[in-house]
Scaffold this motif. Structure first.
Motif: not given
Length: 498
Positions: A55-67
């Motif tokens: 599962a890939r979590f893309d931190f180029s958008w959305l917050s750490a809380d969202y992820h």
């Protein structure tokens, strides 16, 4: 060059083409990007059951809380369906972006003018696009080409624009729009085709995310973004051997390659680079394969062929980006790619791949490497259903998988009670998930001074896993690879179904 051949087992009979596809196991791994359309527990469960291994979590958008909420849902889904899944943190890297804060579509017309500005207080529109790079006007000049694409580079003329630089003043760049297009989404990626961007590969934001969110959640994999221009691609090509030596695996971002390289050169890079990864025994993962499934239930004919050819070339995994992150059919995208991979694997000429890898191993071959390749050869000769690797570090499983066995590698991963490493057995197991053909099984712990694994319980775990997954039937043969002391050994057993 073997890496450029069509590695298909001959003959591929017409009957095999006309026969219905067989559901079930495929060796190629699928990386799914989790986001708005794929973050609920129910959908993640469907993705796992369809074949998602990472599962890939893309931190180029959305917050750490969202992820974090998404990751918590992933952990629940893994427990519910009893499947392991590795977590990949994808860094932003030196990426230039337009943040479309309103989310409204932006329609641009050919021959119109648009202003690119470093003033991030401006709201994106057809007249002005704010870019997160204060030195933009310093690095481009009149006549340069700028590409702005929908999130994750679709490359489509209807969703991407090509701009020609007309003038630079202070922090602003006036451009001529070369084609009519509508930018849709919350983030557009900016690509400067002639300019060299001096930005660090790992930004301060990336470091902060890794040290906080990544560390807190003990992520299994970190992917580093890299490409900023044609010079970077040339540099990457020229220094690929050195990059490969330092990396644990390579992701080929074909969205970037498709912009930086002429279309007729992309396949050459893909094939030759995958071949180098195979020889080094490090996973190669490709991106941008079924873009049309963002909006459609079926891929195009070209996309389906592209996936199959990547498998035949020797890729370890397929990374789905927008298809699962914001696409309408995240689960179907994974299952469709999985079926294509299974079909390609069923006709892949494994013997050619095996010979290429053996031929390119430095001589004299190490003891472990020699025995690992012998395990694969034995599995082929006796028509084994699986190769079972008993391991604590995962190295043995990777060595066996390097020789591209045509059967699953069940890696029973144990943890040592005396180990001082920060990685648990579960973490080591998850880190094997990006490698083609490896399916980790969690074993118990072993005492200091004991052999590398407790064989009987470990074998039983592997056989039970293989039986429940439908890949081991009563009286099938299995090849066992394990280390005992300083020696590596191979043996063949019959699974009696007890």
């Amino acid at each position: 060059m073997h890496g450029g051949q069509m590695l298909i087992e001959e003959p591929v009979r017409l009957a095999s083409v006309m026969a219905p596809s067989k559901p079930g196991f495929f060796l190629t791994k699928i990386v799914g990007t989790l986001g708005p359309k794929s973050r609920s527990i129910e959908v993640i469960e469907g993705c796992l059951l369809a074949g998602m291994s990472v599962a890939r979590f893309d931190f180029s958008w959305l917050s750490a809380d969202y992820h974090q909420e998404t990751l918590d849902n992933l952990k629940t889904a893994m427990k519910n369906v009893n499947k392991l899944c590795a977590v990949m943190l994808d860094t932003v890297g030196p990426e230039l972006q337009v943040h479309n804060t309103t989310g409204n579509p932006i329609e641009l017309k050919a021959d119109a003018h648009v202003l690119l500005t470093a003033d991030l207080s401006k709201i994106p529109s057809k007249e002005i696009l704010p870019i997160n790079f204060p030195d933009l006007a310093k690095v481009v000049k009149k006549g340069d080409t700028i590409f702005i694409g929908q999130y994750l580079f679709t490359g489509s003329e209807t969703t991407s624009i090509w701009l020609e630089v007309l003038e630079t003043v202070d922090q602003d760049v006036t451009c001529l729009v070369k084609n009519s297009a509508t930018l849709v989404g919350f983030i557009f990626i900016v690509h400067l085709c002639q300019a060299k961007i001096e930005l660090p590969t790992l930004t301060s934001y990336d470091k902060q995310v890794i040290s906080t969110w990544g560390s807190l959640n003990s992520v299994d994999l970190i992917s580093l973004s890299y490409t900023r221009g044609a010079d970077d691609v040339k540099e990457g090509l020229e220094n690929f051997d050195e990059i490969l030596q330092e990396a644990d695996g390579i992701i080929f971002s074909r969205g970037n390659l498709g912009i930086d390289l002429p279309p007729e050169k992309v396949f050459l890079f893909q094939k030759s680079a995958i071949r180098k990864c195979n020889i080094a025994g490090k996973p190669a993962i490709i991106t941008r394969v079924v873009d049309s499934m963002i909006d459609n239930l079926r891929p195009t004919r070209a996309e389906a062929t592209d996936v199959a050819n990547a498998v035949l070339d020797g890729t370890d995994g397929i990374l789905l980006g927008a298809e699962t992150l914001r696409g309408l059919y995240p689960i179907e995208s994974i299952s469709t790619v999985g079926r294509i991979c299974a079909e390609a694997e069923s006709v892949s000429n494994q013997s050619i791949q095996f010979k290429v890898i053996v031929k390119n191993v430095e001589e004299p071959m190490s003891h472990d490497e020699s025995v690992a390749s012998s395990a694969v050869r034995a599995a082929i000769k006796v028509k084994a259903a699986v190769i079972i690797v008993l391991t604590s570090s995962g190295k043995g499983a990777r060595l066996v998988a390097k020789y591209r066995p045509p059967v699953p590698v069940l890696a029973v991963v144990t943890s040592s009670q005396a180990s001082t490493t920060a990685l648990t057995g579960t973490a080591r197991a998850r880190q094997l998930l990006p490698v083609k053909g490896i399916f980790p099984v969690l074993g118990g712990s072993i005492r200091d001074g004991a052999t590398s694994t407790n064989e009987e319980p470990s074998l039983k775990l592997a056989i039970n896993f293989g039986t429940s997954a439908g890949i081991i039937k009563p009286y099938d043969r299995a090849v066992i690879f394990q280390k005992i002391g300083d020696s590596s050994i191979v043996k063949i057993i019959e699974c009696n179904g007890s």
